[in-house]
Structure formats: structure tokens, C-alpha cells
Design a protein around this motif. Structure first.
Motif, PDB file in Angstrom:
ATOM      1  N   MET A   1       0.838  -1.192   0.000  1.00  0.00           N
ATOM      2  CA  MET A   1       0.000   0.000   0.000  1.00  0.00           C
ATOM      3  C   MET A   1       0.872   1.241   0.000  1.00  0.00           C
ATOM      4  N   GLY A   2       0.422   2.240  -0.711  1.00  0.00           N
ATOM      5  CA  GLY A   2       1.214   3.456  -0.816  1.00  0.00           C
ATOM      6  C   GLY A   2       1.131   4.312   0.430  1.00  0.00           C
ATOM      7  N   ARG A   3       2.029   5.295   0.499  1.00  0.00           N
ATOM      8  CA  ARG A   3       2.027   6.225   1.629  1.00  0.00           C
ATOM      9  C   ARG A   3       1.899   7.639   1.089  1.00  0.00           C
ATOM     10  N   TYR A   4       1.170   8.464   1.820  1.00  0.00           N
ATOM     11  CA  TYR A   4       0.942   9.832   1.415  1.00  0.00           C
ATOM     12  C   TYR A   4       1.476  10.741   2.510  1.00  0.00           C
ATOM     13  N   SER A   5       2.137  11.821   2.107  1.00  0.00           N
ATOM     14  CA  SER A   5       2.722  12.728   3.094  1.00  0.00           C
ATOM     15  C   SER A   5       1.613  13.415   3.874  1.00  0.00           C
ATOM     16  N   PRO A   6       1.634  13.323   5.199  1.00  0.00           N
ATOM     17  CA  PRO A   6       0.572  13.962   5.971  1.00  0.00           C
ATOM     18  C   PRO A   6       0.722  15.477   5.966  1.00  0.00           C
ATOM     19  N   ARG A   7      -0.371  16.184   5.883  1.00  0.00           N
ATOM     20  CA  ARG A   7      -0.363  17.623   6.052  1.00  0.00           C
ATOM     21  C   ARG A   7      -1.672  17.995   6.725  1.00  0.00           C
ATOM     22  N   ARG A   8      -1.653  19.085   7.467  1.00  0.00           N
ATOM     23  CA  ARG A   8      -2.876  19.481   8.163  1.00  0.00           C
ATOM     24  C   ARG A   8      -3.893  19.925   7.140  1.00  0.00           C
ATOM     25  N   GLN A 243      -6.292   3.681  -5.320  1.00  0.00           N
ATOM     26  CA  GLN A 243      -7.091   2.892  -6.262  1.00  0.00           C
ATOM     27  C   GLN A 243      -6.407   1.573  -6.629  1.00  0.00           C
ATOM     28  N   ARG A 244      -5.130   1.615  -6.946  1.00  0.00           N
ATOM     29  CA  ARG A 244      -4.433   0.405  -7.384  1.00  0.00           C
ATOM     30  C   ARG A 244      -4.341  -0.629  -6.264  1.00  0.00           C
ATOM     31  N   ASP A 245      -4.153  -0.152  -5.045  1.00  0.00           N
ATOM     32  CA  ASP A 245      -4.102  -1.085  -3.912  1.00  0.00           C
ATOM     33  C   ASP A 245      -5.435  -1.795  -3.732  1.00  0.00           C
ATOM     34  N   ILE A 246      -6.520  -1.051  -3.905  1.00  0.00           N
ATOM     35  CA  ILE A 246      -7.852  -1.645  -3.764  1.00  0.00           C
ATOM     36  C   ILE A 246      -8.092  -2.649  -4.884  1.00  0.00           C
ATOM     37  N   GLU A 247      -7.616  -2.326  -6.077  1.00  0.00           N
ATOM     38  CA  GLU A 247      -7.746  -3.259  -7.198  1.00  0.00           C
ATOM     39  C   GLU A 247      -6.958  -4.541  -6.929  1.00  0.00           C
ATOM     40  N   ARG A 248      -5.735  -4.406  -6.386  1.00  0.00           N
ATOM     41  CA  ARG A 248      -4.907  -5.582  -6.104  1.00  0.00           C
ATOM     42  C   ARG A 248      -5.556  -6.481  -5.059  1.00  0.00           C
ATOM     43  N   LEU A 249      -6.353  -5.883  -4.186  1.00  0.00           N
ATOM     44  CA  LEU A 249      -7.029  -6.660  -3.155  1.00  0.00           C
ATOM     45  C   LEU A 249      -8.361  -7.242  -3.641  1.00  0.00           C
ATOM     46  N   ILE A 340     -10.764   1.227   7.346  1.00  0.00           N
ATOM     47  CA  ILE A 340     -11.720   2.172   6.759  1.00  0.00           C
ATOM     48  C   ILE A 340     -11.571   2.170   5.246  1.00  0.00           C
ATOM     49  N   GLY A 341     -12.688   2.062   4.547  1.00  0.00           N
ATOM     50  CA  GLY A 341     -12.718   2.235   3.096  1.00  0.00           C
ATOM     51  C   GLY A 341     -13.460   3.518   2.781  1.00  0.00           C
ATOM     52  N   GLY A 541     -15.524 -17.521   7.152  1.00  0.00           N
ATOM     53  CA  GLY A 541     -16.029 -16.608   6.127  1.00  0.00           C
ATOM     54  C   GLY A 541     -15.024 -15.571   5.703  1.00  0.00           C
ATOM     55  N   ALA A 542     -13.770 -15.674   6.160  1.00  0.00           N
ATOM     56  CA  ALA A 542     -12.815 -14.606   5.904  1.00  0.00           C
ATOM     57  C   ALA A 542     -11.740 -14.984   4.904  1.00  0.00           C
ATOM     58  N   LYS A 543     -11.932 -16.056   4.176  1.00  0.00           N
ATOM     59  CA  LYS A 543     -10.965 -16.435   3.162  1.00  0.00           C
ATOM     60  C   LYS A 543     -11.038 -15.452   2.013  1.00  0.00           C
ATOM     61  N   ALA A 544      -9.873 -14.923   1.619  1.00  0.00           N
ATOM     62  CA  ALA A 544      -9.846 -13.877   0.609  1.00  0.00           C
ATOM     63  C   ALA A 544      -9.918 -14.454  -0.792  1.00  0.00           C
ATOM     64  N   GLY A 545     -10.147 -13.554  -1.738  1.00  0.00           N
ATOM     65  CA  GLY A 545     -10.063 -13.927  -3.129  1.00  0.00           C
ATOM     66  C   GLY A 545      -8.606 -13.904  -3.548  1.00  0.00           C
ATOM     67  N   LYS A 546      -8.306 -13.352  -4.717  1.00  0.00           N
ATOM     68  CA  LYS A 546      -6.935 -13.318  -5.181  1.00  0.00           C
ATOM     69  C   LYS A 546      -6.121 -12.346  -4.356  1.00  0.00           C
ATOM     70  N   GLY A 547      -4.849 -12.689  -4.151  1.00  0.00           N
ATOM     71  CA  GLY A 547      -3.961 -11.766  -3.466  1.00  0.00           C
ATOM     72  C   GLY A 547      -4.089 -11.832  -1.972  1.00  0.00           C
ATOM     73  N   LYS A 548      -3.072 -11.423  -1.304  1.00  0.00           N
ATOM     74  CA  LYS A 548      -3.053 -11.418   0.154  1.00  0.00           C
ATOM     75  C   LYS A 548      -3.137  -9.989   0.647  1.00  0.00           C
ATOM     76  N   ALA A 549      -3.944  -9.770   1.650  1.00  0.00           N
ATOM     77  CA  ALA A 549      -4.095  -8.410   2.168  1.00  0.00           C
ATOM     78  C   ALA A 549      -2.799  -7.956   2.799  1.00  0.00           C
ATOM     79  N   PRO A 550      -2.257  -6.809   2.396  1.00  0.00           N
ATOM     80  CA  PRO A 550      -1.039  -6.317   3.035  1.00  0.00           C
ATOM     81  C   PRO A 550      -1.336  -5.868   4.444  1.00  0.00           C
ATOM     82  N   ARG A 551      -0.357  -5.978   5.279  1.00  0.00           N
ATOM     83  CA  ARG A 551      -0.501  -5.526   6.661  1.00  0.00           C
ATOM     84  C   ARG A 551       0.205  -4.194   6.828  1.00  0.00           C
ATOM     85  N   ALA A 552      -0.415  -3.324   7.598  1.00  0.00           N
ATOM     86  CA  ALA A 552       0.223  -2.030   7.834  1.00  0.00           C
ATOM     87  C   ALA A 552       1.429  -2.204   8.720  1.00  0.00           C
TER      88      ALA A 552
END
Length: 552
Positions: A1-8, A243-249, A340-341, A541-552
Motif C-alpha cells: 500500500m502506498g504512503r501519502y505525506s501527511p499535512r494538516r 485505487q491500485r491497492d484496492i484493485e490488487r485486493l 476504513i474504506g 467466512g474470511a478467506k480472501a479472493g486473489k492476493g493477500k491483504a497487506p498488513r500495515a
């Protein structure tokens, strides 16, 4: 998953007041301050007066009760009366607050009364005041409830209102002396209660801000930035996906809802991890918040009047992030994850349509019969992702259905779930926190409403039992994981001013989530080490589809 620079992303929160609290003992009348606040139970105006009232009555030559009676004050709940002292007390005014019958007294009654006191102090433009705490069996709860009520009661959202400098920055109460009742001693327990009340109230006001902000300010990207600010403030880890991370999941339902908006979705994961290696290995508690930053209804377009408040459709995520602000400071002996989505539900040439069939991350297919039943679609994929982290329990908060408002009104949260111990623990936490939750059924009798002829299920069924139908839909994505769904569609906003509430966002859920974590912390401290650290079996009921969920 990507990272975004935090700003107020928002202006400084000048409108959220920080009060300086201090404890005092002895005669409340001599404690000083422009306003003396005396809470009273029904019956306290009789022959035997509480010490603070007796002292004020004596200083005013027996005229205080007479003046209160002339105003119709009988110390009933929700009553208050302000009386000028005409220079006979150090305080310019005495404010009497009604608490109602002592037999029905709860911390929430005191919290609401303290909120009324804060609003009265604002109207009187009082800079500092004294609050005589009522005599109770648990002074720690009285302190916490009073602090929360005062801070919650000072909240207002007026950032976008034009006004003169004097109107924009009226004098505010910044100093409050809490006078302890007879027999109560200042000590670490009271100091801790005061600090907890402050943290919880400030986090709740922060959540109220997020919900009250317009959708052109708080969109998915900026909600993600708010999550990063929370993480930075209290030492958590935030990971943000695009968007791309959500697609990969393979979150097909989430992607479909987000498709109609020019604002890209965000996948938010905030993690608290205990420093103790053994505690860090315990199964995490998962908190999931609905985060539709604006809900037009999509192609199943809402009427214009129904769209006006749809900036608030992310109140569940605001409550989860507000709670994480406090949880990071509490440092419980088990991990806590927030999932959160965030997206918008908008109509466009690329929006998803009624009749579309979506494939969820879990692999289940869903026929779309109403694009305005979008929250459950996003939550379904997020709940699946959360389950892959093998949590001990999941609690989701969502402004999910108008049907729950029809059933329970504007002030009661609907609680759904089949794991009795977890549901009861959440209900108990809500009772302790002073928030109204009511358990609702999750019954297979309604399951036919979601039956589809062309897919595994529909996203929306018949009108009847709508809140139950939504809970049944979510249940499909949690398997055997202990799970509680909280439908906060009504209580996320207050339709009027009441106690510490203003009209608008309430921050409902923050207090209950914090209290649930506090109670679990106490249980973990008393549990055998082997039991506390035992891993949870993966949810069926928690078996995923393709790909493994990345962990933060």
C-alpha cells in the motif's frame, strides 16, 4: 500500500475549547469565579440542603430558593436557572442545575447537566467558573462525566460563518474549579478520571468536526490525511492505499461504489501495537468505520432534501478514528486495528448501475438492486479484509439504514450480532459510557429478502426489516469471527440542542469504543497469560479472493 505525506487539512480548531481544570475542597461559595454552578437532586430544595446550596442560601439571606421557586425550578432533570447574586457572593451568578430523582441518577444525567452549564457560561460570556460536584458513591465517575459534559457542551461548529471580530471570538470559559463533595479526597484516581474525561471529550469533538465539515473539504483523500494525523499524534502506524491497492485486493464491491466519483477512494489502516512482544502477538481488536464522504445515492439518486446531510455518511469512520486517538494513549495490552474504506457514491457515466453483478473480495457475487445501498458493499469488502488479520472481535460503526432510525429514533444506536458475549460486552460498555444502544435481531427469517436469481445475493431487499436485512448482508463477510454491527444512522446527528449536544454531529460511538477497550484491558489484566495470548482460529467466512491483504 502506498504512503501519502501527511499535512494538516483543516484550519486550527480554535472553536474546540481546551479548559484548565483544577480541584478544590471546602466551601464552594468561596472558591471564586464569575459563575457558581450547583447541581441539585429533586428534593435538595427541602429542609436539609446540600452544603454548597446551604452556603449560597446563607450568603443571599435565604432568598436563593425563593428566587428559584419563582422561576419554577424544582431540580427536575433538564431544568436550570441562573440567579444574579447582586454582589453578595464572590461569583456574579449562581446557576442551579436539575438532576432529577437521586434514584434515577446516572453519570449521563450529570454529563447532560454539565453540558447545559457550559452553554450557559458561554451565553453569559464567563471566563472562569466553579462547579460544585454532587455527592455520589463513585466520585471518579462524577469527575469524568462533569469534565466530558463541560467540554462537549462548549463545542460549536461556526468556522464558515461571517461575523464581526467580537462575535467571532466571544469570551469563553477557560478555567474551571471542581469543588469536591464532603468526604472525597483529591488523589491519583480523580486526576486520572479528569484526564480520561478530557481525552475522550476532545476526541469526540474532533470527530464531530470531521462529520460537520462539508464534503468539498473532507473527501476520501483528506479523511486519509486525518487518519495520518491521528497516528502521528499518539504514536500509531497508518498505512494508506489508493485505487491500485484496492484493485490488487480484489475489492470489487468497494471499487464499484467508488467508480462514479472523480475523487479517488482511499483504503485506511491504522494500527496500535503494544510494546510488550507477548502482548503484540495477541489477536487484535478490529474497528471498522463506514466512510462514504458524500452519498448522492448514485444512479438510484436521492431526493435533493435527503442529500443535504449526506456529508455525514462517514460518521462511523470519524468515531473509529476519534476512538483511536484515545486508545493510543491508553495503551491496552492487545493490538487494536482500524479499517476504513473511504469513497464517494456519485452518479456519472462510469457509475455502477442497478442490475450490475459485483464480485467481492470474499468471492461472493452480489446483484445490485439499489445503488443507494452502497455502504454495505464497501463494508463487506473491508470486513473481509479485517477478518484476514484474525481479530478476536470486530465492531463496525455505520450510518447504514434509515430503517434503523424509523425503529429506534434519533438517539438510540441499533446493535446487531450473534455472538452473545461480544454483543453484551459492547452494550455494557455503552451503558458505562452513557450512550444508548439497543440490541436488534439478526434472524434468518429475513434472509429471503436478499435472495437473488442471478447471483449469490442482492445488496438490497424489501423495505420491511431494512436494518436487519443490512445486518444480514454484512454477516456474510465475517464468518465465525465475533462481530457487532452498530447502526448509528440516527444518533450520528442531533436534530436539536440538548444537554451537551448541539444540532449536528454528535461523535456517537467514540465514548463506547473507548470504554469497551478499557473494559477489555481490565479483563486482560485478570486473565491467565496463556488464555489471553491464545490465537483465534481463522474465520470460515474470511478467506480472501486473489492476493493477500497487506498488513500495515
Amino acid at each position: 500500500m502506498g504512503r501519502y505525506s501527511p499535512r494538516r487539512f483543516l484550519p486550527p480548531q480554535e472553536h474546540i475549547l481546551t479548559m484548565n481544570f483544577s480541584f478544590a475542597s471546602g466551601d464552594a461559595v468561596r472558591a471564586g469565579g464569575a459563575l457558581l454552578v450547583i447541581p441539585l437532586f429533586d428534593g435538595d430544595l427541602g429542609d436539609t440542603l446540600p452544603s454548597a446550596l446551604a452556603s449560597a442560601e446563607k450568603a443571599l439571606e435565604g432568598k436563593l430558593r425563593t428566587a428559584a421557586a419563582q422561576e419554577g425550578f424544582k431540580a427536575k432533570a433538564d431544568q436550570s436557572v441562573s440567579i444574579h447574586t447582586l454582589g453578595r457572593l464572590e461569583s456574579d451568578r449562581v446557576l442551579l442545575l436539575g438532576l432529577g430523582p437521586r434514584a434515577k441518577f446516572t453519570p449521563e444525567v450529570l454529563r447532560l447537566a454539565a453540558g447545559r452549564a457550559a452553554k450557559a457560561a458561554q451565553k453569559l460570556k464567563v471566563a472562569d467558573f466553579t462547579f460544585a460536584l454532587p455527592s455520589t458513591e463513585q466520585p471518579e465517575w462524577a469527575v469524568r462525566a462533569t469534565v466530558e459534559g463541560l467540554l462537549l457542551g462548549t463545542y460549536r461548529f461556526d468556522r464558515y460563518k461571517s461575523a464581526s471580530k467580537e462575535e467571532k471570538s466571544p469570551p469563553r470559559a477557560t478555567s474551571v474549579r471542581l469543588v469536591l463533595p464532603e468526604g472525597a479526597q483529591k488523589g491519583p484516581a480523580l486526576e486520572q478520571a479528569l484526564e480520561l474525561g478530557r481525552r475522550v471529550a476532545e476526541a469526540t469533538n474532533w470527530a464531530r468536526d470531521l462529520v460537520n465539515e462539508p464534503a468539498n473539504v473532507v473527501n476520501p483523500e483528506r479523511l486519509a490525511q486525518a487518519a495520518q494525523e491521528v497516528a502521528k499524534e499518539v504514536g500509531l502506524k497508518a498505512t494508506i492505499g489508493g485505487q491500485r491497492d484496492i484493485e490488487r485486493l480484489d475489492m470489487g464491491m468497494f471499487l464499484a461504489v467508488a467508480r462514479g466519483s472523480v475523487n479517488e477512494p482511499r483504503l485506511i489502516h491504522v494500527v496500535y501495537t503494544p510494546k510488550n512482544p507477548k502482548d503484540a502477538k495477541r489477536p487484535p481488536l478490529a474497528l471498522v468505520g463506514k466512510a462514504i464522504t458524500f452519498d448522492s445515492g448514485g444512479l438510484s439518486l436521492k431526493p435533493s432534501d435527503s442529500m443535504v446531510d449526506m456529508k455525514t455518511d462517514m460518521a462511523g469512520s470519524a468515531a473509529v478514528l476519534g476512538a483511536m486517538k484515545v486508545i493510543g494513549a491508553l495503551k491496552p495490552p492487545f493490538p487494536v486495528h482500524a479499517f476504513i474504506g473511504a469513497c464517494e457514491n456519485m452518479p456519472s457515466g462510469d457509475a455502477y448501475r442497478p442490475g450490475d453483478i459485483l464480485t467481492s473480495r470474499l468471492g461472493k457475487t452480489v446483484e445490485v438492486t439499489n445503488t443507494d445501498a452502497e455502504g454495505r458493499l464497501v463494508l463487506g469488502d473491508i470486513l473481509t479484509w479485517a477478518c484476514e488479520h484474525k481479530p478476536s472481535a470486530i465492531i463496525d460503526l455505520a450510518t447504514l439504514t434509515g430503517a434503523c432510525v424509523v425503529a429506534l429514533g434519533n438517539y438510540i444506536v441499533g446493535a446487531f450480532g450473534e455472538h452473545d458475549a461480544t454483543v453484551e460486552a459492547v452494550l455494557e460498555a455503552a451503558r458505562s459510557a452513557g450512550e444508548e444502544f439497543w440490541r436488534m435481531p439478526v434472524t434468518d427469517l429475513q434472509k429471503d429478502a436478499l435472495r437473488s436469481e442471478v447471483a449469490d445475493m442482492k445488496n438490497s431487499g424489501e423495505r420491511w426489516g431494512g436494518a436487519i436485512n443490512a445486518a444480514l448482508f454484512l454477516r456474510e463477510f465475517v464468518g465465525t469471527t465475533p462481530w457487532v454491527h452498530l447502526d448509528i444512522a440516527g444518533p450520528s446527528q442531533s436534530p436539536k440542542e440538548r444537554g451537551y449536544f448541539n444540532k449536528g454531529a454528535t461523535g456517537v460511538g467514540v465514548r463506547s469504543l473507548v470504554e469497551y477497550v478499557r473494559q477489555r484491558t481490565a479483563e486482560a489484566a485478570n486473565a491467565p497469560e496463556e488464555e489471553a495470548a491464545a490465537p483465534v482460529k481463522p474465520s470460515k467466512g474470511a478467506k480472501a479472493g486473489k492476493g493477500k491483504a497487506p498488513r500495515a
